[in-house]
Design an enzyme around this catalytic site. Structure first.
Site, short mmCIF file in Angstrom:
data_model
loop_
_atom_site.label_atom_id
_atom_site.label_comp_id
_atom_site.label_asym_id
_atom_site.label_seq_id
_atom_site.Cartn_x
_atom_site.Cartn_y
_atom_site.Cartn_z
N LYS A 241 0.84 -1.15 -0.20
CA LYS A 241 0.04 0.00 -0.07
C LYS A 241 0.89 1.12 0.10
O LYS A 241 1.89 1.30 0.59
CB LYS A 241 -0.92 -0.06 1.28
CG LYS A 241 -2.01 -1.06 1.50
CD LYS A 241 -2.86 -0.81 2.68
CE LYS A 241 -3.84 -1.95 2.78
NZ LYS A 241 -4.83 -1.54 1.94
N ARG A 315 -10.28 -11.51 2.75
CA ARG A 315 -11.26 -12.46 2.30
C ARG A 315 -10.37 -13.87 2.16
O ARG A 315 -11.36 -14.81 2.25
CB ARG A 315 -11.68 -11.95 0.83
CG ARG A 315 -10.79 -11.93 -0.29
CD ARG A 315 -11.13 -11.29 -1.56
NE ARG A 315 -11.21 -9.75 -1.35
CZ ARG A 315 -11.56 -8.99 -2.30
NH1 ARG A 315 -12.09 -9.59 -3.49
NH2 ARG A 315 -11.60 -7.61 -1.91
N1 BES Z 1 -8.17 -3.87 4.91
C1 BES Z 1 -8.22 -3.59 3.33
C2 BES Z 1 -9.55 -2.82 3.22
C3 BES Z 1 -9.67 -1.33 3.74
C4 BES Z 1 -9.11 -0.25 3.16
C5 BES Z 1 -10.90 -1.32 4.58
C6 BES Z 1 -9.16 0.91 4.14
C7 BES Z 1 -11.02 -0.07 5.34
C8 BES Z 1 -10.18 0.97 4.67
C9 BES Z 1 -8.23 -4.75 2.47
O1 BES Z 1 -7.47 -5.77 2.86
C10 BES Z 1 -7.64 -4.05 1.15
O2 BES Z 1 -6.53 -3.73 0.98
N2 BES Z 1 -8.53 -4.45 0.11
C11 BES Z 1 -8.36 -3.80 -1.06
C12 BES Z 1 -8.92 -5.03 -2.06
C13 BES Z 1 -8.50 -4.81 -3.48
C14 BES Z 1 -6.81 -5.19 -3.46
C15 BES Z 1 -9.18 -5.63 -4.36
C16 BES Z 1 -8.90 -2.53 -1.54
O3 BES Z 1 -10.20 -2.35 -1.00
O4 BES Z 1 -8.52 -1.50 -2.01
MN MN Z 2 -5.46 -5.40 2.35
#
Ligand code: BES
Ligand code: MN
Ligand code: ZN
Length: 462
Positions: A241, A315
């Site tokens: 990230k 997930r």
């Molecule tokens: N933990 C994050 C989702 C998240 C981010 C929740 C910010 C609340 C605030 C999750 O693990 C994630 O990074 N999801 C990605 C999925 C994508 C790579 C398909 C997302 O939502 O960007």
């Molecule tokens: Mn994530």
């Protein structure tokens, strides 16, 4: 329970000397029913207090004391009105207060007071001095406050003090407080006992990944299984990230923190359910042994899963845990997770979407949520979008190709791991208050668990 923030400091015994708080709509202020004296009304006028929503007026009395507090409720309607006055618990000077009249919902007033007054003081030399409500909550209001405080404390604690090991410690403490049984499977044992996806996500961390599994209650009661995403820090993995997105990722165990808070409420109330609580405690880290984009993982369910992006780790963890919960055909299975950024794009931080095929349960949730100011919004498990999860080389891809409907496709991925449960509901929560609310300072937040508790309690009483 009091390794964690104690609700007791927000309350005192009933007292005649407590400073009265008058909650007034604009309309009520203009009328005569409020029982306020001429001088008080004149002071309100002088200082511009008109009963506008959120307005506060401290009325001076003799000897430099506060005679009473006026709080504006505006028109008396609108979202969050049940807890608008919670802000007083954070802003009034330290003293004892009481509400001037019983509005018929003392329990919710006390919960609002505690939630609004909450302060996370673990790392401060000087503890916050909080005003007190001179009216002690009954056992039910108290356990609800404890559950919410527990959840908030767990989320607020930085990852350096809340890794998979410390989350396990908190989990064991919860179990001990309620004489529940705990089983923990960690490290390489996850491979042997068939949790390949939990292991893959957590194996690059110096703190071993683990499955935390709690059982409580009588065998003849209906089985309720709660599942939580406990990613104690989410770097994104090799799909790292950017800094701005990683900054808050200590909260990525918010699903686990919420189901743990809910489990406290259920067990403390001794609801007639057979409770199972399953948490996947892992850190999504980067190292030479990290899982990669393009890898194909085995899963507990037997499906092979192609990895599209290592940042969609939640997930994967939930997939194995849901498969485990599903094996004993629970009457109700509920999972909570800070699963997607897309849920926030759709509904913002304060309105968590939930997904279920159980119309009856959905209706009960919606019915309870509004009146207690713990909102949620149903979104569809839109089956035609399953095709977005097609993989060229495995049984399923864990992310959708086009980037559309991110929260829906995440829920659809999870649905692949649930077959036998009589009812399954998934919550895609934010777990955080990004801008201050009357009932919440900025920080970790419990979402939907007061509503879930109300529904379960209501079912138990039928
Ligand atoms: N933990 C994050 C989702 C998240 C981010 C929740 C910010 C609340 C605030 C999750 O693990 C994630 O990074 N999801 C990605 C999925 C994508 C790579 C398909 C997302 O939502 O960007
Ligand atoms: Mn994530
Ligand atoms: Zn995550």
């Amino acid at each position: 329970m009091h390794l964690y923030t104690n609700p007791k400091s927000h309350f005192a015994a009933r007292s005649k000397t407590a400073t009265p708080i008058y909650l007034l709509t604009k309309h009520e202020l203009k009328g005569k029913q409020h029982g306020l004296g001429k001088t008080v009304l004149a002071w309100a006028q002088t200082t511009g207090f008109a009963g506008e929503s959120g307005q506060v007026c401290l009325v001076p009395g003799d000897h430099g004391k506060i005679e009473c507090v006026l709080f504006g409720l505006g028109s008396g309607s609108g979202d969050g009105k049940a807890m608008a006055h919670a802000k007083l618990a954070r802003t009034l000077p330290k003293a004892k207060y009481s509400f001037s009249e019983d509005r018929g919902n003392a329990g919710l007033d006390q919960i609002a007071w505690a939630l609004g007054g909450y302060s996370f003081d673990r790392y401060r030399a000087r503890k916050h001095k909080t005003p007190q409500l001179a009216s002690k909550p009954d056992a039910d209001a108290h356990r609800i406050i404890e559950g919410v405080f527990f959840t908030r404390d767990l989320i607020n604690t930085p990852a350096s003090d809340m890794g998979p090991d410390k989350l396990e410690t908190a989990f064991r403490m919860l179990a001990r407080n309620h004489q529940a049984k705990v089983k923990v499977i960690k490290g390489d044992a996850l491979i042997k006992q068939n949790f390949p996806m939990v292991h893959a996500v957590g194996r690059a961390s110096v703190t071993a990944p683990r499955v935390l599994d709690l059982k409580w209650g009588k065998a003849n009661h209906p089985k309720v299984t709660l599942v939580g995403k406990g990613v104690t820090f989410d770097t994104g993995g090799l799909n790292i990230k950017p800094g701005s997105s990683m900054a808050l990722m200590k909260k990525d165990m918010g699903g686990a923190a919420n189901v743990m808070g809910l489990a406290h409420m259920i067990m403390d109330a001794k609801l007639p359910v057979r409770l199972r609580l399953i948490v996947g405690a892992v850190e999504n880290s980067i190292a030479g042994n990290a899982f990669r984009p393009g890898d194909v993982l085995a899963s507990r369910k037997g499906l092979s899963v192609e990895i599209g992006n290592t940042d969609a780790e939640g997930r994967l963890v939930l997939g194995d845990l849901l498969a485990l919960g599903d094996e004993e055909k629970p009457q109700l299975m509920i999972d909570m997770a800070t699963l997607t950024g897309a849920a926030r794009v759709a509904l913002g931080p304060d309105l968590p979407p939930f997904y279920t095929d159980d119309d009856q349960f959905a209706a009960e949730l919606v019915d309870q949520a509004q009146s207690i100011n713990d909102p949620l919004w149903r979104m569809p498990l839109w089956a035609p979008y399953q095709s977005m999860l097609a993989s060229k080389i495995a049984d399923v891809n864990h992310i959708s190709s086009g980037g559309f409907a991110g929260s829906v496709t995440a829920a659809l991925f999870l649905s692949r791991f649930v077959e036998k449960a009589e009812s399954w509901t998934h919550f895609d929560i934010f777990g955080w208050t990004p801008s201050e609310k009357p009932w919440a300072p900025v920080g970790g937040e419990a979402q939907c668990i007061r509503t879930l508790y109300a529904v379960l309690k209501n079912r138990a009483s039928r």
